[in-house]
Design a protein around this motif. Structure first.
Motif: not given
Length: 601
Positions: A463-469
């Motif tokens: 999902p675009l709203m999610s932060d990711y590492k």
């Protein structure tokens, strides 16, 4: 062509439900392919049938069984099976192969996008604002997400038949340019910038210990801007005269004073030229470059309209605000004018929206920025609606999260070009170590395209709203759901088709494609238009990414187990038709995502 099968099922259902087939078509969906067992091809929820007006007696399962029992096999639908509140339809696989592959061979670019399921989305004009970096600064890596997400949305809308206007709304106005202008007047030199850009770069930036590997004068000028801006900000912490000087320079800009405007124009033109070079690397272009500066002069008419409609109120501090509260008690408000009379970012955004509506006549407008600006756009749309502009209901903000841990071998990443260089260099190294790499005419370009693909797929998987590492090793893996695997699958299919280029093939006889591997690929292709519809509805690229990844895995298995070389002529032709069709769908889907497919790697 998937709608041919939906319509065939809808015709059957219409007879037993007493509902028009057109109303039933959107309710029928393709069944996801199962790795463990053979699955049906299409399905429909009985609850959705009942909501559409279908008549049936008894509990849900009784109704499901009763409706399924009334479906009669024909040339397209072989069987209807009652599940738990769902009717599953098994299609004639020979017809499935003939119709799907026939269309893909004759009209590869229209497959999926011309579906009846998507017809209501065609036509109209969509304006997409994305990327929007600040001028006089190097392209920050943080703008990468806005750039590739906005590009995807624009590509998708265009593929589905919209007229699309791509706008890059540059941050080219505001108090930061007061600081930059005041800093350049203190530390900069036009003569040195023209005649000795590199030397002057180190002179104005030596306290920053800058190491710059660029040599072109335009890039150097951007570095100069960056260093001046950094230096003047540091000076402002200890020198009380800096902030007033910056405010005075900005007032000179607002008054359109010639000398201040000339300096601002120089930095803007040089920076846009540099940005265009980076956009070219990403395969991104814009129809219109705009900026806050273009609308600063229009803010007065916005404020006048707000006053006329009694929406603008003056606070005790002398600022101009618009009440956003439901009860009118000023518990929530947006500030549109500073106490000194200068406009703010949101004031210019209101002016920009009004100007765009008048100039471009858009049907919808989409803003792509990080989620920290969510409240800003809520306020913007609220103000436009309060002003009586109902089209604000068709303005949308697509928000996205943050990327954590993005770094290069030299350390933490700040600038986008560092990311692109890292992706290319790592990909070249991986290609050199691979035993399956082909001899390429331009390995640098191939590595860049594959590296950018890897960045895009990594970004679009969730999902675009999610932060990711961010993890380079995972991003550039050749196996799994990565951009490298997607490109590798496409390149392998291209290689197969090149090897058999002298062997003409057609889809006239698809009977050799009744094996489970081929059928799974065909069943998955049935879902393409649904995936495009889902992507268009929520503007999330992950649906298309997941579809393409599953298709890649399915065709990789088919490629291993269904050889073309050494097979009977009819079998070889049918398999080439299947692999060619998959290659077309992969390429089309990749282009919508903003990925340039490579044919060798």
């Amino acid at each position: 062509m998937a709608c041919f099968f939906r319509r065939s099922v809808a015709l059957q259902l219409a007879k037993v439900c007493g509902v028009s087939e057109d109303a039933l078509i959107p309710l029928i969906s393709a069944v996801p392919v199962s790795k463990k067992k053979a699955s049906a091809d299409l399905r429909v929820s009985v609850i959705s049938l009942l909501r559409s007006g279908a008549a049936a007696d008894g509990d849900l399962q009784t109704q499901t069984q009763a409706l399924a029992n009334q479906i009669r096999p024909d040339a397209v639908v072989e069987e209807a099976v009652a599940g738990r509140g769902v009717i599953h339809f098994r299609l004639n696989k020979l017809t499935l192969a003939q119709k799907l592959l026939g269309q893909l061979l004759s009209e590869p670019d229209g497959f999926g996008v011309n579906s009846e399921l998507l017809r209501h989305l065609q036509g109209g004009r969509t304006l997409v604002e994305f990327s929007s970096p600040n001028i006089a600064k190097r392209f920050h890596a943080g703008h990468l997400r806005s750039t590739i997400i906005g590009n995807f949305i624009a590509n998708l809308k265009k593929a589905l038949g919209k007229e699309v206007i791509r706008v890059n709304y540059l941050g080219d106005w505001g108090m930061q340019f007061g600081l930059l202008g005041a800093g350049f007047e203190r530390f900069g030199s036009q003569e040195k910038l023209r005649t000795q850009p590199l030397e002057h770069l180190f002179e104005v930036g030596r306290s920053e210990r800058l190491v710059c590997v660029w040599t072109c004068s335009s890039c150097v000028c951007v570095c100069v801007c960056v260093q001046v801006y950094v230096r003047v900000n540091r000076e402002a912490d200890g020198d009380p005269s800096v902030r007033p000087a910056a405010a005075e320079f900005y007032r000179r800009l607002v008054r359109r004073e010639a000398q201040a405007l000339q300096l601002w124009t120089q930095f803007r033109e040089i920076t846009v030229l540099e940005y265009k070079r980076i956009y070219q690397r990403l395969g991104v272009d814009f129809d219109h470059y705009s900026g806050e500066s273009a609308h600063d002069g229009q803010t007065q008419s916005v404020l006048d309209e707000l006053r006329t409609k009694h929406l603008l109120k003056t606070t005790e501090k002398g600022t101009g605000v618009v009440d956003l509260s439901v009860t009118g008690d000023m518990s929530s408000y947006a500030t549109l004018v500073r106490s000194d009379g200068t406009s703010l970012y949101i004031t210019r955004d209101v002016a920009a929206a009004l100007d765009r509506k008048q100039r471009f006549g858009f049907d919808e407008m989409i803003y792509v920025t990080d989620k920290s600006q969510t409240v800003h756009f809520q306020q913007l749309f609220h103000i436009l609606t309060a002003m009586g502009h109902q089209w604000a209901e068709r303005c949308h903000h697509v928000a996205f999260g943050l990327v954590q841990g993005m770094s290069t071998r030299r350390g933490e990443v700040v600038f986008l070009e560092d990311v692109l260089e890292e992706a290319r260099s790592r990909m070249i190294n991986n290609m050199r170590q691979s035993t399956t790499s082909k001899v390429l005419e331009d390995p640098e370009q191939t590595a860049e395209r594959v590296g950018i693909s890897a960045l895009i797929i990594q970004d679009f998987k969730g999902p675009l709203m999610s932060d990711y590492k961010f993890d380079w090793d995972k991003v550039l893996q050749t196996q799994g759901d990565t951009g490298v695997f997607l490109q590798y699958t496409h390149a392998r299919l291209c290689s197969l088709l090149r090897r058999h280029a002298s062997e003409p093939y057609s889809c006239s006889d698809v009977s050799p494609l009744m094996d489970s591997r081929s059928v799974s690929v065909l069943q998955h292709l049935l879902r393409y238009d649904e995936v495009l519809l889902q992507s268009a509805n929520d503007l999330q690229p992950r649906h298309l990414v997941n579809f393409l990844m599953t298709l890649s895995h399915l065709v990789a298995s088919a490629h291993r187990e269904l050889p073309v070389k050494g097979s009977p002529a009819a079998t070889a032709q049918a398999r080439l038709c299947l692999f060619s069709s998959v290659r077309s769908v992969l390429a089309n889907g990749m282009r919508i995502l903003g990925i340039t497919p490579v044919e060798k790697m």
